[in-house]
Enzyme design. Structure first.
Site, PDB file in Angstrom:
ATOM      1  N   GLU A 111     101.242  49.392  95.613  1.00 15.60           N
ATOM      2  CA  GLU A 111     102.414  49.065  96.411  1.00 15.60           C
ATOM      3  C   GLU A 111     102.811  47.637  96.087  1.00 15.60           C
ATOM      4  OE1 GLU A 111     100.761  49.882 100.261  1.00 15.60           O
ATOM      5  OE2 GLU A 111     100.348  47.777 100.599  1.00 15.60           O
ATOM      6  N   TYR A 123     105.575  47.170  86.464  1.00 21.79           N
ATOM      7  CA  TYR A 123     105.029  48.493  86.772  1.00 21.79           C
ATOM      8  C   TYR A 123     105.890  49.617  86.190  1.00 21.79           C
ATOM      9  CZ  TYR A 123     102.393  45.657  90.118  1.00 21.79           C
ATOM     10  OH  TYR A 123     101.607  44.704  90.698  1.00 21.79           O
TER      11      TYR A 123
END
Length: 156
Positions: A111, A123
């Site tokens: 997260e 990411y």
């Protein structure tokens, strides 16, 4: 002479050297106690050090991951702010992914703060996709209000 980069496992002896990086990277950093609880057992982590010629090594960054059954979670990843933008975060992330695969992970979770666009791009470039949002999950880095967490996943 070139600098040598080296990834080595994090131990409890490293925490005092890693805390300044943790504190510099996060508005709400882990405590030393939290850090200690994420070493060993189901947790795995590595620190990235640079050894310039004829001097002692300098820790550039680190990651901490968790492995349970067949899934891994990236719990924390930090690069010293003075070393950001040089590809060290990418190196750490790819090492984490490789370690998760080696442990048998078929999926990786993480997260990230909704406002941390550079981390999101890192990411996404590694193949992670947004799965959901946790509304108001993080205390705001400005000291008031809350910020969403973006939950991302990568299938291996």
């Amino acid at each position: 002479m070139t600098n040598l980069l080296k990834l080595t496992p994090i131990t409890t002896d490293d925490i005092t050297q890693l805390m300044p990086i943790e504190n510099a990277c996060h508005s709400h950093p882990w405590t030393e106690k939290t850090f200690s609880s994420c070493i060993g057992g189901r947790y795995f982590g590595q620190k990235l050090s640079e050894t310039p010629a004829e001097t002692t090594s300098k820790i550039i960054g680190f990651y901490v991951g968790e492995f349970v059954v067949d899934e891994a979670t990236l719990m924390d990843i930090c690069v010293d702010p003075t070393e950001q933008g040089k590809g060290f975060g990418k190196k750490l992330l790819h090492h984490f992914i490789d370690q998760a695969k080696a442990k048998g992970a078929v999926k990786i979770w993480l997260e990230v703060r909704a406002k941390n666009i550079s981390a999101q791009m890192l990411y996404m470039n590694a193949g992670f996709i947004e799965i959901s949002r946790r509304t108001g999950y993080y205390p705001s880095s400005k000291g008031f209000g809350y910020e969403d967490a973006i939950v991302m996943s990568l299938k291996l």
